[in-house]
Structures are given as C-alpha cells and as structure tokens.
Design a protein around this motif. Sequence first.
Motif, mmCIF file in Angstrom:
data_model
loop_
_atom_site.group_PDB
_atom_site.id
_atom_site.type_symbol
_atom_site.label_atom_id
_atom_site.label_comp_id
_atom_site.label_asym_id
_atom_site.label_seq_id
_atom_site.Cartn_x
_atom_site.Cartn_y
_atom_site.Cartn_z
ATOM 1 N N LEU A 13 0.861 -1.191 0.000
ATOM 2 C CA LEU A 13 0.000 0.000 0.000
ATOM 3 C C LEU A 13 0.895 1.238 0.000
ATOM 4 O O LEU A 13 1.596 1.514 0.976
ATOM 5 C CB LEU A 13 -0.902 0.005 1.239
ATOM 6 N N ASP A 14 0.863 1.972 -1.122
ATOM 7 C CA ASP A 14 1.695 3.181 -1.257
ATOM 8 C C ASP A 14 0.794 4.407 -1.085
ATOM 9 O O ASP A 14 -0.023 4.697 -1.957
ATOM 10 C CB ASP A 14 2.361 3.168 -2.648
ATOM 11 N N ILE A 15 0.948 5.084 0.066
ATOM 12 C CA ILE A 15 0.159 6.302 0.293
ATOM 13 C C ILE A 15 1.027 7.472 -0.164
ATOM 14 O O ILE A 15 1.787 8.050 0.609
ATOM 15 C CB ILE A 15 -0.239 6.431 1.792
ATOM 16 N N LEU A 190 10.586 2.076 4.419
ATOM 17 C CA LEU A 190 10.999 3.339 3.824
ATOM 18 C C LEU A 190 10.748 3.266 2.313
ATOM 19 O O LEU A 190 11.194 2.328 1.650
ATOM 20 C CB LEU A 190 12.484 3.584 4.114
ATOM 21 N N GLN A 191 10.056 4.268 1.777
ATOM 22 C CA GLN A 191 9.640 4.178 0.372
ATOM 23 C C GLN A 191 10.771 3.938 -0.625
ATOM 24 O O GLN A 191 10.644 3.071 -1.491
ATOM 25 C CB GLN A 191 8.823 5.415 -0.010
ATOM 26 N N PRO A 192 11.911 4.674 -0.535
ATOM 27 C CA PRO A 192 12.955 4.398 -1.523
ATOM 28 C C PRO A 192 13.568 2.997 -1.391
ATOM 29 O O PRO A 192 14.052 2.429 -2.368
ATOM 30 C CB PRO A 192 14.021 5.477 -1.269
ATOM 31 N N VAL A 212 17.010 7.310 -7.505
ATOM 32 C CA VAL A 212 16.314 8.568 -7.245
ATOM 33 C C VAL A 212 14.844 8.379 -7.621
ATOM 34 O O VAL A 212 14.528 8.102 -8.775
ATOM 35 C CB VAL A 212 16.940 9.726 -8.067
ATOM 36 N N ASP A 213 13.953 8.477 -6.626
ATOM 37 C CA ASP A 213 12.511 8.303 -6.871
ATOM 38 C C ASP A 213 11.868 9.688 -6.844
ATOM 39 O O ASP A 213 11.714 10.306 -5.791
ATOM 40 C CB ASP A 213 11.913 7.393 -5.781
ATOM 41 N N ILE A 214 11.510 10.184 -8.047
ATOM 42 C CA ILE A 214 10.894 11.515 -8.135
ATOM 43 C C ILE A 214 9.379 11.350 -8.125
ATOM 44 O O ILE A 214 8.780 10.897 -9.109
ATOM 45 C CB ILE A 214 11.348 12.274 -9.407
ATOM 46 N N SER A 373 6.636 1.721 -8.873
ATOM 47 C CA SER A 373 7.836 1.098 -8.281
ATOM 48 C C SER A 373 7.686 0.918 -6.777
ATOM 49 O O SER A 373 8.034 -0.129 -6.231
ATOM 50 C CB SER A 373 9.074 1.949 -8.572
ATOM 51 N N THR A 374 7.184 1.961 -6.080
ATOM 52 C CA THR A 374 7.099 1.861 -4.618
ATOM 53 C C THR A 374 6.080 0.799 -4.202
ATOM 54 O O THR A 374 6.374 -0.045 -3.352
ATOM 55 C CB THR A 374 6.727 3.229 -3.993
ATOM 56 N N ALA A 375 4.887 0.828 -4.792
ATOM 57 C CA ALA A 375 3.849 -0.132 -4.394
ATOM 58 C C ALA A 375 4.285 -1.566 -4.678
ATOM 59 O O ALA A 375 4.114 -2.465 -3.841
ATOM 60 C CB ALA A 375 2.532 0.187 -5.114
HETATM 61 MG MG LIG Z 1 5.883 7.890 -4.342
#
Ligand SMILES: [Mg+2]
Length: 416
Positions: A13-15, A190-192, A212-214, A373-375
């Motif tokens: 779950l990516d908020i 942690l998201q990254p 690098v996650d923009i 990518s994050t989810a």
């Molecule tokens: Mg994000």
Amino acid sequence: MAKEEKDNIVVGLDIGTTKTCCIIGEMNSDNTINVIGIGQTPSKGVRKGIISDIEVTIEGIKKAVYDASRMAGVEVAAVYAGITGEHVKGINLESMVAIAGKNKQVEQSDIDRVREAIRLNAATHNDREVLHIIPQEYIVDDQNEIKNPLGMYGSRLRSRVHFITASVPRVQDIVRSIEKAGFFFQGLVLQPLASAEACLTYDEKELGVVLVDIGGGTTDMIVYIDGGVRHTAIFPLGGIQVTNDLAIGLRAPIEQVEEIKKNDGCAFAPMVNELEEVKVNLIGKKTERVVPKRVVAEIIQPRMEEIFGFVQKELKASGMEGRVAAGCVVTGGGALISGIEEVADKVLRLHARVGYPSGISGLLEVVNSPVYSTAIGLMVYGARNRVSVKSSRQSSGGNGLEGIIKKFKGWMDIGF
Ligand SMILES: [Mg+2]
Ligand SMILES: Nc1ncnc2c1ncn2[C@@H]1O[C@H](COP(=O)(O)OP(=O)(O)OP(=O)(O)O)[C@@H](O)[C@H]1O
C-alpha cells in the motif's frame, strides 16, 4: 467479523502525495510473485509525502484496497505500507567489541555481542521510531567488506549498519489510518527502500548505484555500495513543483499544464525541436496562445537540475561520489518525462537509466511503470520479510496503538 486472507497473498500500500495505490500479489511456490490486483485513487490528504488529513486518507485507503481486492477476487486483511517525508533520517552506525574467543577466532557469541552493541547504540535514539537497521558490513581488525565474520582471526570485531528512524507522530498517523480503514498493518518500509527492491538489479547494488525516486511531493534517494545501503535522503520537492513552475511561467491553468508536462514536456531543452509548438490557455481566458515546446522545456529543466543538484550534494557530503559505478536509476512518476536520463547525466555526470519494476509476473501491462515502483517494491519487500497475518493481528489486537508500535519495533530489524 475479522477478515480472512489466504496465506500466499501479499499486499503493498503506497500512500503517495498524488495517489494512493494498492497492489496485491500472489506468492507462487517457487517464491516468484504474480500481481493479481491493483487499485488506485488520487491522494487528497497527503502533502510532501506526509499525511495532512487522516479522514480523507482513510477513505482513499479503503477505495484503493477495495478496488484491488475486487480485481484480484481475494479478501485483504493486512498490508505493507510505505513511509517517507523530511522527518525520516538515515545514519550510519558502527559498534566494536574485542574478539573474546580462545584463539582470537570470531565465534557466534562475538557476533551476538557486536549486534547487541548496535542495538544499545540505536536505543539512545528513543525519541524516534526505528524503521530499519540494515547490515552493511563486518570489519575484523582492518579487513572490511566482510559479510559473515564467523571463524575469522583477529582482535577487534566491528559492525556497520544503516539506521533509519522516523518521527513517532508521523508513524502513528499512517498506522492509525490503516487500522481505521479496517486493515492490519504488517510492516512499514521506507519508500525508496521499497522502490529499490522493485527496480535495482543485484549487480547494480554490488557495483554501487544511486536510486532517485521523483514523486509528486518528494524526491527520495538511496545509495547502495557493495550490496548494502550506505545513504538515504528525502527532499521535499517533486513533480508538483514542476507543474507549478509551468503554471506560473506560462500563466496557464494547473490542470492544463499538468497535461502539457506529461505529453509535450522535456527535462532537457537541447533535445527539443525549436519549431514545435503547443497550445496554451491564459488563466481565466478562453483564448489560446501558441508556445514553443522549447520554452516549456526551458521552464522544466532548471527544476529538474535543482532536484539532481540536491542528489549531487548528498552524494558529495556522504563521500559516495565516485563510488556509484553502476550510475543512477531514476524512478517514480517524475522519471516518465522525456530527457530525464540526459538531465541526470548532465548534473551527476553518471550513466542514468529509468527504473521500471521488475522480477514479477501477472498484470504487467498495467503495473509496468515507474509510477508503481514503490507499491510493487512494498509487496516484494513484504514477501521477502514475511510476518504472518495471524501474528500481526495477535500482537496489535486489543493493545491499541501502543501494541502496534511495539510489535512493529520487533520485526524491523529482521535480518540483522
Ligand atoms: Mg511515491
Ligand atoms: N509522463 C509524465 N511526464 C512527466 N511527469 C509525470 C508523468 N507521469 C506522471 N508524472 C508526474 O509524476 C508525479 C507523480 O509521481 P508518483 O506517482 O511517483 O508520486 P507519488 O508517489 O504520489 O508522490 P510521492 O512519492 O512524492 O509521495 C506527478 O507530479 C506527475 O505530474
């Protein structure tokens, strides 16, 4: 009645600042993951990666999870969620013990003591929530880069880890939102770290790489060297600033420039044909103007250079500059703009590529985008560091938030 979830189901779950996204995976017997459901909805209660309106966020979580579970045809009980924001801090910690074994040979008890010393060191940060303690290397006397020191000869054993903490109230906001939406939470990542899980190859992590996650509201970076995490940093700017720059620069409505950015934007102006044009409205007026695409790119490029400028500064300050032989991987929605590799390359002087989620099967045509990518990474991370739904329910049930956080502290250092 408590929801029942099949044992082989894992949910990310990516908020995020712009969207709340739920991805459901089914773990196969050979440990591969099949994506079977996705649900997403715009995030209205998140600013710069941090929850700013809990009630609205709860509704967003419910909708994203409901849509994903309907598509997958399975019930969701528990999720792995991501965390980001300027309040997250990553530092490197080191501890040292004398090797006590008879022949000055490292025994398991020496490894246990050096780990305990790290835990004691970490415990001094008790005003913060511990997210991750990620092993980097062991060092025996002056010999570094050791993954397993058992049986080695020497007099001193040192352990180095990357230690990531977050503000307690910000963690509580996420945990509360998930619980109030009706789900157990199995872990916070942690998201990254999650994005890296989805996008980076084994070789890149070994050779040295900066991811690098923009996103919309934050840019997150994580550096791997010799397979271990060496540095993490979060910057409070992303694609939303680029859109705002365009709205101000072109004096045009935000909705319109968001589309122009996605369809006609470029992060590296020299790539744009000088003769190409795009139609733009003035704010509050119906009449259209024609603007050269080169002008649009000239507004976007400085903001992208600023973002990679922050990355460059962090690489330098952390001593990682020159150590990331595999270059830079750019992901998140911001990576979709054309010219991103060129601008990253120009500022960082590193080979850059766009990172797409990999290593999964299933609904690839839907999730094959840096936006996910994050989810996807949360789901993969969850599958690799699995905590059973039953145990997360037992430890959180009845004890309220305190119990949840306590349980949460327990699983975070899995693998250390
Ligand atoms: Mg994000
Ligand atoms: N094709 C595209 N070209 C340029 N920018 C794009 C494109 N597609 C999406 N974006 C931008 O990506 C951003 C959203 O990215 P993403 O979905 O990764 O953010 P998020 O996860 O919601 O936010 P955050 O990670 O900052 O909390 C938006 O600013 C959007 O304008």
